[in-house]
Design a protein around this motif. Structure first.
Motif, short mmCIF file in Angstrom:
data_model
loop_
_atom_site.label_atom_id
_atom_site.label_comp_id
_atom_site.label_asym_id
_atom_site.label_seq_id
_atom_site.Cartn_x
_atom_site.Cartn_y
_atom_site.Cartn_z
N LEU A 109 0.82 -1.21 0.00
CA LEU A 109 0.00 0.00 0.00
C LEU A 109 0.85 1.26 0.00
CD1 LEU A 109 -3.01 0.94 0.21
CD2 LEU A 109 -2.68 0.97 2.69
N ASP A 110 2.11 1.14 0.36
CA ASP A 110 2.94 2.30 0.65
C ASP A 110 3.52 3.02 -0.56
OD1 ASP A 110 4.25 2.72 3.74
OD2 ASP A 110 2.93 1.01 3.42
N HIS A 111 3.83 4.27 -0.33
CA HIS A 111 4.70 5.06 -1.21
C HIS A 111 6.05 4.34 -1.25
CE1 HIS A 111 7.26 8.44 -2.43
NE2 HIS A 111 6.19 9.18 -2.66
N ASP A 112 6.73 4.41 -2.37
CA ASP A 112 7.99 3.68 -2.50
C ASP A 112 9.05 4.17 -1.52
OD1 ASP A 112 8.80 1.44 -4.25
OD2 ASP A 112 10.50 2.73 -4.73
N ALA A 113 8.87 5.38 -0.98
CA ALA A 113 9.82 5.90 -0.01
C ALA A 113 9.80 5.13 1.30
CB ALA A 113 9.54 7.38 0.26
N ASN A 114 8.75 4.36 1.54
CA ASN A 114 8.72 3.53 2.74
C ASN A 114 8.80 2.04 2.39
OD1 ASN A 114 8.71 3.46 5.58
ND2 ASN A 114 6.52 3.00 5.65
N ILE A 115 9.27 1.78 1.18
CA ILE A 115 9.48 0.40 0.72
C ILE A 115 10.93 0.19 0.30
CG2 ILE A 115 8.89 -1.34 -1.02
CD1 ILE A 115 6.09 -0.17 -1.15
N ARG A 116 11.36 0.95 -0.74
CA ARG A 116 12.67 0.71 -1.33
C ARG A 116 13.83 0.91 -0.35
NH1 ARG A 116 11.25 -2.46 -4.82
NH2 ARG A 116 9.46 -1.05 -4.94
N PRO A 117 13.82 1.93 0.52
CA PRO A 117 14.94 2.05 1.44
C PRO A 117 15.13 0.82 2.31
CG PRO A 117 13.69 4.10 1.39
CD PRO A 117 12.90 3.09 0.61
N TRP A 118 14.03 0.19 2.72
CA TRP A 118 14.11 -0.99 3.59
C TRP A 118 14.58 -2.21 2.81
CZ3 TRP A 118 14.27 0.88 8.11
CH2 TRP A 118 13.50 2.02 8.45
N VAL A 146 -0.47 -7.75 8.46
CA VAL A 146 0.88 -7.62 9.01
C VAL A 146 1.12 -8.69 10.07
CG1 VAL A 146 2.36 -6.16 10.44
CG2 VAL A 146 1.16 -5.18 8.48
N GLY A 147 0.15 -8.87 10.95
CA GLY A 147 0.31 -9.82 12.05
C GLY A 147 0.63 -11.22 11.60
N ASP A 148 0.04 -11.65 10.48
CA ASP A 148 0.26 -13.01 9.98
C ASP A 148 1.70 -13.22 9.48
OD1 ASP A 148 -2.35 -13.56 10.54
OD2 ASP A 148 -3.06 -13.41 8.47
N LEU A 149 2.43 -12.14 9.27
CA LEU A 149 3.79 -12.25 8.74
C LEU A 149 4.86 -12.19 9.82
CD1 LEU A 149 3.44 -9.82 5.70
CD2 LEU A 149 3.29 -12.30 5.65
N LEU A 150 4.47 -11.85 11.03
CA LEU A 150 5.44 -11.64 12.10
C LEU A 150 5.97 -12.96 12.66
CD1 LEU A 150 3.57 -8.79 14.01
CD2 LEU A 150 5.41 -8.55 12.34
N THR A 151 7.27 -12.99 12.91
CA THR A 151 7.91 -14.14 13.54
C THR A 151 8.90 -13.62 14.58
OG1 THR A 151 9.87 -14.31 12.12
CG2 THR A 151 7.84 -15.29 11.27
N GLU A 152 9.58 -14.53 15.23
CA GLU A 152 10.58 -14.13 16.21
C GLU A 152 11.79 -13.47 15.55
OE1 GLU A 152 11.59 -18.19 14.80
OE2 GLU A 152 9.76 -17.17 15.50
N ARG A 153 11.91 -13.58 14.22
CA ARG A 153 13.02 -12.97 13.49
C ARG A 153 12.67 -11.59 12.92
NH1 ARG A 153 17.37 -16.21 12.44
NH2 ARG A 153 18.34 -14.15 12.33
N THR A 154 11.42 -11.14 13.08
CA THR A 154 11.02 -9.84 12.55
C THR A 154 11.72 -8.73 13.34
OG1 THR A 154 8.83 -10.72 12.00
CG2 THR A 154 9.10 -8.33 11.96
N ARG A 155 12.35 -7.83 12.62
CA ARG A 155 13.06 -6.72 13.27
C ARG A 155 12.34 -5.39 13.08
NH1 ARG A 155 14.33 -10.15 15.67
NH2 ARG A 155 16.29 -11.30 15.76
N LEU A 156 11.66 -5.23 11.96
CA LEU A 156 11.01 -3.95 11.68
C LEU A 156 9.85 -4.13 10.73
CD1 LEU A 156 12.36 -0.47 11.32
CD2 LEU A 156 11.29 -1.39 9.24
N VAL A 157 8.79 -3.36 10.96
CA VAL A 157 7.65 -3.28 10.04
C VAL A 157 7.53 -1.84 9.58
CG1 VAL A 157 5.15 -3.48 9.80
CG2 VAL A 157 6.42 -5.21 11.11
N ALA A 158 7.44 -1.63 8.27
CA ALA A 158 7.27 -0.30 7.69
C ALA A 158 5.90 -0.24 7.02
CB ALA A 158 8.37 -0.02 6.66
N VAL A 159 5.09 0.72 7.43
CA VAL A 159 3.73 0.81 6.88
C VAL A 159 3.28 2.26 6.87
CG1 VAL A 159 2.50 0.55 9.09
CG2 VAL A 159 1.42 -0.25 6.97
N THR A 160 2.39 2.58 5.95
CA THR A 160 1.83 3.92 5.87
C THR A 160 0.65 4.09 6.82
OG1 THR A 160 0.93 5.58 4.35
CG2 THR A 160 0.23 3.31 4.01
N ALA A 161 0.46 5.31 7.30
CA ALA A 161 -0.73 5.61 8.10
C ALA A 161 -1.89 6.01 7.20
CB ALA A 161 -0.44 6.73 9.09
N ALA A 162 -1.58 6.38 5.95
CA ALA A 162 -2.62 6.70 4.96
C ALA A 162 -1.98 6.64 3.58
CB ALA A 162 -3.21 8.08 5.21
#
Length: 397
Positions: A109-118, A146-162
């Motif tokens: 859903l995000d602008h590429d500015a909150n996808i490509r850097p990560w 998002v919750g379905d993708l989380l594991t003990e190895r997840t370090r960061l989630v990047a998501v838009t607020a709108a």
């Protein structure tokens, strides 16, 4: 200058709008604040010479204003050239702690500015990228995506607020609870959100929140808000003699004090849209955004009602909770043609994917996207009617 009509609460006056998606027009007080900063003594920050004191005052007032706007701590307000630059900077800093097999989550859903850097930061670290998909039919991105993708190895989630493309406001607070339960950090792109909504970074659960003042009447630059104690754990590359306290350790070189002065004025301008009273600025901002939300909701309803009966028009903005941002496509015409047609009528409604290329592709629109209609606090019914008349003429042409 825009004012509040006492009888209806409607915002009236000012120049004809440029949609919030593309940036807002600049009020006179913001222009004056920029000019005043440049017209008075100004130098490197300090406490002796007048120019030093002026610079120090401007920075402090900027941090307090942005803290009031975002519900943050002034010590956690970081200046950046843009939200994109801040995200790139922090992706590099945070990636230093990632190891092979770690995971990060990004959203289509995000602008590429909150996808490509990560993605680009994850690759050299050996971290895996996982994608949270939104529903292309409804435009919804639920917390469970998002919750379905989380594991003990997840370090960061990047998501838009709108979403800057279709306006969807995901359930960020619900995501934050799941992300923190997994022991990960949440980086929130609030660029589009902060233009329309009263922000509370604590309620959202954002560990990092970025926005851009040019979306809410200010100058062109970026702002990041985070807890000072979290920023203290991060060590960016910097010059040896430069300040090591936060937020200064993240702000390279001399700041553009005139831009900071303009941003403080933009926040004060927004607060001034509230009803009269001697409340604290944070509470005046809450009142002002409530007014803005009601104003924009009325205009959005007028726009959507008319679009719903226009043949050959598809509206892709369908989420239950969304900003007054509509993405349109046409059955037998290119959105770019509509952009040009409306532009010749003095209506600014641009076409494209607006850097939300993953979202555009997920909607089946490729990289060309659609026609984006954006409402702002100073839009009025005549603007909506002029837009609708132009669209009707375009469809008949």
């Amino acid at each position: 200058m825009w004012t509040r009509r006492a009888s209806t609460g409607e915002l009236v006056g000012g120049p004809r709008p440029l949609g919030v998606g593309s940036g807002t027009q600049t009020p006179t007080p913001v222009i004056d604040a920029v000019a005043d900063a440049l017209g008075n003594p100004l130098s490197i920050r300090g406490s002796v010479a007048p120019g030093e004191v002026n610079a120090e005052t401007i920075v402090a007032e900027f941090c307090r204003a942005m803290a009031d706007l975002l519900g943050a701590d002034p010590r956690g307000i970081v200046f950046g050239r843009s939200a994109t630059q801040l995200t790139y900077d922090f992706s590099r800093i945070l990636a230093r702690t990632w190891r092979a097999g770690d995971e990060i989550v990004v959203s289509r859903l995000d602008h590429d500015a909150n996808i490509r850097p990560w993605i680009q930061a994850a690759e050299p670290a050996g971290a895996q990228v996982r994608w949270a998909d939104f529903d292309p039919v409804t435009g919804e991105l639920p917390a469970s995506a998002v919750g379905d993708l989380l594991t003990e190895r997840t370090r960061l989630v990047a998501v838009t607020a709108a979403s800057n493309l279709i306006g969807t406001r995901p359930a960020v607070a619900g995501m934050a609870r799941l992300v923190h339960r997994a022991g990960a950090l949440l980086f929130v792109d609030g660029v589009h959100y902060a233009a329309h909504e009263f922000v509370d970074v604590t309620d959202l659960g954002a560990d990092f929140f970025v926005c851009s003042p040019y979306k809410f009447f200010g100058p062109h630059h970026g702002v990041l808000a985070a807890r000072p104690e979290l920023l203290e754990t991060l060590n960016p590359d910097k010059l040896l003699p430069s300040a090591d306290m936060v937020p200064e350790r993240f702000e390279l070189g001399t700041l553009p004090y005139e831009a900071l002065a303009g941003t403080r004025a933009a926040v004060d301008f927004l607060a001034g849209l509230a009803a009269e009273g001697s409340r604290e600025r944070r509470e005046r901002l809450r009142s002002a955004f409530s007014l803005i939300a009601r104003h924009e909701a009325v205009l959005r309803g007028r726009l959507e009602t008319a679009l719903s009966v226009m043949e050959g028009v598809t509206v892709h903005s369908r989420a239950a909770d969304r900003t007054p941002t509509l993405l349109l496509t046409f059955d037998d015409r290119a959105a770019a043609d509509a952009y040009g047609f409306l532009g010749r009528l003095g209506v600014h409604a641009p076409a494209g994917s607006f850097y939300a290329v993953e979202a555009s592709r997920h909607l089946g629109l490729g990289d060309s996207g659609g026609l984006r209609l954006g409402l702002s606090p100073y839009s009025d019914t005549s603007d909506v009617d002029r837009l609708l008349a132009g669209l009707a003429d375009f469809l008949k042409s």
